[in-house]
Write a protein that holds these residues in place. Structure first.
Motif, PDB file in Angstrom:
ATOM      1  N   ARG A  60       0.827  -1.196   0.000  1.00  0.00           N
ATOM      2  CA  ARG A  60       0.000   0.000   0.000  1.00  0.00           C
ATOM      3  C   ARG A  60       0.867   1.254   0.000  1.00  0.00           C
TER       4      ARG A  60
ATOM      5  N   ILE B  61      -2.641 -12.488  -1.671  1.00  0.00           N
ATOM      6  CA  ILE B  61      -3.436 -11.267  -1.647  1.00  0.00           C
ATOM      7  C   ILE B  61      -3.933 -11.015  -0.231  1.00  0.00           C
TER       8      ILE B  61
ATOM      9  N   ALA C 229      -6.334  -6.157  -4.051  1.00  0.00           N
ATOM     10  CA  ALA C 229      -5.230  -6.039  -5.008  1.00  0.00           C
ATOM     11  C   ALA C 229      -5.780  -5.507  -6.322  1.00  0.00           C
TER      12      ALA C 229
ATOM     13  N   SER D 121      -9.811  -5.117  -9.639  1.00  0.00           N
ATOM     14  CA  SER D 121      -9.545  -5.174  -8.203  1.00  0.00           C
ATOM     15  C   SER D 121     -10.086  -6.488  -7.654  1.00  0.00           C
TER      16      SER D 121
ATOM     17  N   THR E 126     -10.548  -9.075  -4.194  1.00  0.00           N
ATOM     18  CA  THR E 126     -10.449  -9.509  -2.813  1.00  0.00           C
ATOM     19  C   THR E 126     -10.549 -11.029  -2.838  1.00  0.00           C
TER      20      THR E 126
ATOM     21  N   SER F 176      -1.550  -1.512  -7.333  1.00  0.00           N
ATOM     22  CA  SER F 176      -1.826  -0.852  -6.064  1.00  0.00           C
ATOM     23  C   SER F 176      -2.532  -1.820  -5.138  1.00  0.00           C
ATOM     24  N   ALA F 177      -2.361  -1.598  -3.836  1.00  0.00           N
ATOM     25  CA  ALA F 177      -2.892  -2.511  -2.831  1.00  0.00           C
ATOM     26  C   ALA F 177      -3.429  -1.734  -1.638  1.00  0.00           C
ATOM     27  N   THR F 178      -4.469  -2.279  -0.997  1.00  0.00           N
ATOM     28  CA  THR F 178      -4.898  -1.719   0.272  1.00  0.00           C
ATOM     29  C   THR F 178      -4.041  -2.281   1.406  1.00  0.00           C
TER      30      THR F 178
ATOM     31  N   ARG G 253      -1.338  -5.669   0.728  1.00  0.00           N
ATOM     32  CA  ARG G 253      -0.186  -6.137  -0.044  1.00  0.00           C
ATOM     33  C   ARG G 253      -0.582  -7.346  -0.885  1.00  0.00           C
ATOM     34  N   PHE G 254       0.209  -7.625  -1.919  1.00  0.00           N
ATOM     35  CA  PHE G 254       0.076  -8.841  -2.715  1.00  0.00           C
ATOM     36  C   PHE G 254       1.353  -9.029  -3.519  1.00  0.00           C
TER      37      PHE G 254
END
Length: 641
Positions: free
Chosen positions: A120, A170, A174, A199, A201, A268-270, A272-273
């Motif tokens: 993130r 994920i 992600a 995106s 989840t 981009s990540a909220t 991580r992945f």
């Protein structure tokens, strides 16, 4: 200074979002009597029809890549990979975008052991308006990282292409973006190019489709079949003007194409992945190649003998900075503009990359990748970098606004000092990240409505008081003893009240605090129509203004020049020539910098019909060619006098 180009509110509103639930799975469930032992054939004709239907289903399944589960008769779509498409040669022509490229400059991304680890960043752009300043309730627009100084794909002959991305581990959401070009970034907004964001989840996939025109994307949402997962495969295929997107084999009905001649990537990540594979392959006769902007494609471009900086050097004025503000996206995605910058200038100014919201979007988590890339580019081409701007009443991250709202003066000072020290020291030329010797430390500290006083509504003034200015300069000088540090604001060169307020501030500060004052020199439509202002500027007022600051031991620089044409190219040319000529003839003027050297969809501060401003000395046509206006010739003549 804000670039007030086409307002996002002028864009047409987007279509309503579409929700795709489990009813929108790849194919409907079917039952064929000839394949189910629980169903008795009623007659030979029924049996014949059933057998024929079963044969057709098998043939269709083999042709389309669909698998029929013999136990349930459910039609399932497998993961679409290069080997599964109807182009047998595609697998042999697959290229890895991940392994063949340099990802070190992409914010939030680190390459380790052949994989990309994405974390993130929190990057977002503050939407600034007078209403926000008064209500003190800022709003933000996400500014997700894109691989600018990194890999992208160039398509030739056709625009048909296949892309496969494999994601692992994920955590949170992600997002992988596939764009037709880098997003256009301004101080106060981001304009998305055509493209798609996927995106994921653990159980839901969301697709955002940008058409390059609407302010908001079309959204599609699909619940993923099977157990919750921490890994997934995304497949994107554009063929015959139609785009399909699949996540683990479940397809989104996109239908329209989005890529023209390029594909750029964002991650981009909220939380991580990990990206374990990112592959591309041509379809339908397309030729493609992966180009890496981290490996400079402009190495052979050299300054032109008729460029502004070269002409100044030939007249013994090579110590003067002559340049323009740039954004990394524009610099690396617009080759014609990049060549024009390299041929004409000896300096580039950070437009948005060095502002607080870009460098420290999360507290204590600095994102230096793009600024590192810009500084590295400048050093390869022997360009100086002007840093802009460390402390600003705008362009700040959400966490900073929330923290300063309840912080004590000492806490606010500690945050400001840590930020300035970290940034300035990184680029002091001694730590392996290049040199930014000159910084705009405090940007636009004066009130936009009351020109004779400081703006007391900024987050810094509210938390610290007027002394934030002196403390900011003190921190910058402690971080880099050999640096040069300035204060930058608008209308100093055209308004006596504003100029006197700046002079009074300099007198209140200890002598030697400020090395230079940046005169932004934005001549918008109203300024150009002001006969009194124009008579003073064209009549020779600038040398006297420069001297007023020199008497205080402070130098000046023309820092963000832009001049509206207002249908009068001759007056525009005269103002540009006056600005650069006065600076080059003065011993107290450090240099001349424009806020964009060409008018195109990236650089404009005025908005006439057609949406492209007329305030730069050149204009870039749709085919990429840069055409000079009379102002450019006038500046060359002024430089050679």
């Amino acid at each position: 200074m804000l670039r007030s180009g086409r307002s996002s509110s002028d864009r047409s509103s987007s279509r309503d979002s579409d929700a795709i639930d489990s009813a929108h799975r790849p194919e409907p469930r079917t039952r064929e009597g000839g394949d189910d032992p629980a169903v008795e054939p009623r007659s030979s004709s029924v049996l014949s029809r059933a057998l024929a239907a079963g044969v057709c289903a098998v043939i269709l399944a083999g042709w389309s890549g669909v698998r029929i589960d013999r136990a349930t008769q459910a039609v399932e779509t497998p993961e679409v990979t290069p080997a599964a498409v109807s182009h047998p040669a595609a697998e042999k022509r697959t290229q890895s975008v991940l392994r063949a490229s340099d990802w070190r400059y992409v914010p939030g991304v680190s390459a380790r052991n052949g994989k990309l680890h994405v974390a993130r960043t929190g990057l977002a752009t503050l939407r600034t308006s007078p209403e926000d300043q008064k209500t003190r309730q800022p709003t933000y627009q996400p500014n997700p990282p894109v691989a600018l100084a990194g890999p992208h794909v160039v398509l030739a002959r056709r625009n048909d292409v296949g892309i496969t991305a494999r994601l692992q581990r994920i955590r949170g959401a992600a997002t992988v973006s596939f764009l037709s070009g880098p997003n256009r970034r301004f101080d106060e907004r981001v304009e998305h190019q055509a493209g798609i964001d996927v995106s994921l989840t653990r159980s839901v996939a969301t697709l955002r489709i940008w058409n390059g025109e609407d302010r908001r994307p079309r959204r599609l949402r699909m619940r993923l079949e099977g157990p919750r997962r921490s890994h997934a495969q995304i497949t994107v295929r554009q063929l015959d003007h139609r785009l399909t997107v699949a996540v683990d084999g479940q397809r989104f009905p996109v239908r329209r194409e989005v890529f023209e001649d390029q594909v750029w990537f964002g991650l981009s990540a909220t939380k991580r992945f990990v990206v374990s594979a990112l592959d591309v392959y041509p379809l339908g006769g397309t030729r493609l190649r992966i180009t890496d902007r981290a490996r400079d494609p402009f190495a052979r471009v050299t300054p032109s003998r008729t460029g502004l900086a070269s002409l100044a050097a030939a007249r013994g004025r090579g110590d003067k900075q002559i340049g323009t503000a740039v954004d990394l996206a524009q610099l690396l995605a617009n080759p014609a503009y990049t060549r024009y910058v390299l041929r004409n200038f000896n300096e580039i100014q950070t437009e948005t990359l060095a502002k607080f919201q870009a460098l420290q979007p999360r507290r204590g988590r600095f994102q230096f990748g793009e600024l590192d890339a810009l500084v590295a580019f400048a050093e390869r081409h022997d360009l100086e970098v002007q840093g802009h701007a460390l402390i600003f009443g705008e362009a700040y991250p959400r966490w900073l606004h929330r923290t300063l709202r309840g912080a004590s003066r000492d806490e606010a000072l500690a945050i400001m000092r840590e930020h300035i020290t970290t940034v300035v020291r990184r680029y002091d030329g001694r730590h392996g990240h290049g040199l930014i010797k000159r910084w705009d430390v405090v940007n636009e500290p004066f009130d936009p409505d009351h020109w004779g006083r400081l703006n007391q509504d900024t987050i810094w003034y509210r938390a610290i008081g007027e002394s934030y200015i002196a403390e900011a300069f003190k921190a910058a000088r402690a971080a880099h003893r050999d640096g040069e540090f300035g204060l930058n604001d608008w209308s100093i060169e055209t308004d006596r009240v504003r100029r006197q307020a700046v002079i009074d501030l300099l007198r209140r500060l200890p002598r030697g605090t400020v090395d230079y004052v940046g005169l932004q020199a934005h001549f918008d439509e109203d300024t150009v129509d002001d006969d009194e202002v124009m008579e003073a500027i064209l009549g020779g007022s600038l040398p006297g203004i420069f001297q007023e600051f020199a008497d205080l031991g402070v130098q000046v620089r023309v820092s963000e020049a832009s001049v509206a044409q207002n249908g009068d190219a001759r007056t525009q040319a005269a103002v540009y020539a006056t600005l650069i000529g006065a600076c080059l003839r003065s011993t107290s003027c450090l240099g001349f910098n424009m806020w964009g050297a060409t008018s195109n969809e990236w650089y404009f501060t005025t908005t006439p019909e057609g949406g492209i401003g007329d305030d730069a000395p050149t204009r870039q046509r749709g085919n990429g060619r840069i055409v000079e206006r009379p102002a450019m010739s006038a500046m060359r003549r002024a430089v050679t006098r």
